[in-house]
Scaffold this active site. Structure first.
Site, PDB file in Angstrom:
ATOM      1  N   GLY A   9       4.936 -15.977   8.096  1.00 46.96           N
ATOM      2  CA  GLY A   9       3.902 -15.766   7.427  1.00 46.96           C
ATOM      3  C   GLY A   9       3.849 -14.893   6.310  1.00 46.96           C
ATOM      4  O   GLY A   9       4.968 -14.973   5.473  1.00 46.96           O
ATOM      5  N   GLY A  12       6.803 -12.516   7.019  1.00 47.55           N
ATOM      6  CA  GLY A  12       8.104 -12.855   7.383  1.00 47.55           C
ATOM      7  C   GLY A  12       8.645 -13.879   6.471  1.00 47.55           C
ATOM      8  O   GLY A  12       9.947 -14.064   6.097  1.00 47.55           O
ATOM      9  N   LYS A 164       5.880   3.803  12.923  1.00 47.70           N
ATOM     10  CA  LYS A 164       4.969   2.884  12.200  1.00 47.70           C
ATOM     11  C   LYS A 164       3.482   3.178  12.509  1.00 47.70           C
ATOM     12  O   LYS A 164       2.731   3.204  11.583  1.00 47.70           O
ATOM     13  CB  LYS A 164       5.364   1.755  12.467  1.00 47.70           C
ATOM     14  CG  LYS A 164       4.707   0.627  11.645  1.00 47.70           C
ATOM     15  CD  LYS A 164       4.506   0.890   9.931  1.00 47.70           C
ATOM     16  CE  LYS A 164       4.265  -0.319   9.216  1.00 47.70           C
ATOM     17  NZ  LYS A 164       2.794  -1.131   9.674  1.00 47.70           N
ATOM     18  N   GLU A 171      -2.404   6.662   6.726  1.00 54.69           N
ATOM     19  CA  GLU A 171      -2.714   5.760   5.723  1.00 54.69           C
ATOM     20  C   GLU A 171      -4.227   5.453   5.921  1.00 54.69           C
ATOM     21  O   GLU A 171      -5.190   5.471   5.071  1.00 54.69           O
ATOM     22  CB  GLU A 171      -1.945   4.323   5.855  1.00 54.69           C
ATOM     23  CG  GLU A 171      -2.623   3.153   5.003  1.00 54.69           C
ATOM     24  CD  GLU A 171      -1.930   1.745   5.476  1.00 54.69           C
ATOM     25  OE1 GLU A 171      -2.559   0.944   6.107  1.00 54.69           O
ATOM     26  OE2 GLU A 171      -0.722   1.668   5.407  1.00 54.69           O
ATOM     27  N   TYR A 172      -4.704   5.409   7.229  1.00 55.76           N
ATOM     28  CA  TYR A 172      -6.208   5.293   7.442  1.00 55.76           C
ATOM     29  C   TYR A 172      -6.967   6.539   6.868  1.00 55.76           C
ATOM     30  O   TYR A 172      -7.983   6.273   6.084  1.00 55.76           O
ATOM     31  CB  TYR A 172      -6.464   5.509   8.989  1.00 55.76           C
ATOM     32  CG  TYR A 172      -6.585   4.144   9.756  1.00 55.76           C
ATOM     33  CD1 TYR A 172      -7.614   3.711  10.777  1.00 55.76           C
ATOM     34  CD2 TYR A 172      -5.487   3.206   9.673  1.00 55.76           C
ATOM     35  CE1 TYR A 172      -7.488   2.592  11.371  1.00 55.76           C
ATOM     36  CE2 TYR A 172      -5.562   1.841  10.419  1.00 55.76           C
ATOM     37  CZ  TYR A 172      -6.381   1.577  11.230  1.00 55.76           C
ATOM     38  OH  TYR A 172      -6.562   0.499  11.780  1.00 55.76           O
TER      39      TYR A 172
END
Length: 291
Positions: A9, A12, A164, A171-172
């Site tokens: 996707g 990937g 991660k 990040e939020y």
């Protein structure tokens, strides 16, 4: 080296290209035959020389589980499976045990970089035994950004995805802070060019970051974000971060609030605000708006 890559996707597909640019052989499988090099997992395994390394890049949960189950029946002792999706770290422990029973190694890898990773490289956080990590190391080196940083062997199985997950929780909160500041700047009459205020912060300030650069990019495309609906999905990792914080009694007020703010974005007519309006009317006679 040779690598089997499952899932081609947005992430990937670009990862396959970056690994190939580094001189490695990648055999990719995807359910979309237009992007696949082979057309089944068994064909992928048959085209790799032992000991094999197969990197799984599919959605977390059932798709990852079914892929690993099928690989467990196809691979041989000494092979290694890498889960590079956004799986929960507790799933990693389960997958590692299932594969270890068949002599197959397992490495979990948190991958950050999005659509920019092809050119800039991907930040990698991986967990697993040293010998299994060593089998994948040339691929990690191909994917990571240039320079000394950008990848880390974070610890045991599960450590990569746990790291991660925490990264995404941070990040939020960072995105929420930029969003709140942007809304306040847009609200006042005295600030006449919010976009240029954001742009001015890109140099010399303590809040400069890649996220700020991306915010400026977005404002350049749509100055007041008029084309967007105020709705933000959550991928699950923010929830897992908050749940882990509860399990370990670690206070995460900013990250938790940013997660709840996303939930609020999905309410066109907030039930909570109805109750607050009703209570203000009851105790103070404050005006309410009716439909």
């Amino acid at each position: 080296m040779e690598l089997g890559l499952v899932g081609l996707g947005k992430m990937g597909g670009n990862m396959r290209e970056r690994i190939r640019r580094a001189g490695h052989t990648v055999i990719g499988y995807d359910r979309n035959p237009d992007v696949a090099d082979v057309h089944s997992l068994s064909e992928l395994v048959d085209n790799l020389q032992a000991p094999r390394v197969v990197w799984v890049m599919v959605p977390a949960g059932a798709p990852t589980q079914s892929t690993i189950d099928e690989l467990a029946d196809l691979l041989s002792p000494g092979d290694v499976v890498v889960d590079g999706g956004n799986s929960r770290w507790t799933d990693d422990e389960k997958h590692a045990a299932e594969l270890a029973a068949k002599g197959i190694g397992f490495v979990d890898c948190g991958v950050s970089g999005g659509v920019w990773g092809l050119e800039n490289g991907y930040a990698l956080m991986y967990g697993g035994d040293k010998e299994h990590v060593a089998a994948v190391q040339p691929i990690f080196d191909a994917l990571k950004p240039e320079g000394d940083f950008g990848s880390v062997h974070a610890g045991k199985v599960g450590a990569g995805h746990f790291a991660k997950m925490v990264h995404n929780g941070i990040e939020y909160a960072m995105m929420q802070a930029y969003a709140e500041g942007w809304e306040l700047l847009e609200k006042v009459d005295s600030v006449t060019d919010v976009r240029e205020v954001f742009r001015s912060w890109q140099e010399g300030t303590v809040i400069r970051s890649w996220l700020l650069d991306l915010a400026v990019n977005a404002l350049d495309e749509d100055e007041h974000l008029d084309k967007l609906k105020g709705y933000a999905q959550d991928s699950g990792e923010g929830r897992w971060t908050v749940e882990a914080a509860i399990d370990h009694a670690v206070p995460l007020p900013a990250i938790t609030a940013s997660l709840f703010a996303r939930f609020a974005s999905r309410q066109d007519d907030s039930p909570q605000m109805k109750m607050i309006a009703a209570l203000r009317n009851q105790f103070g006679g404050h005006a309410v708006e009716t439909k």
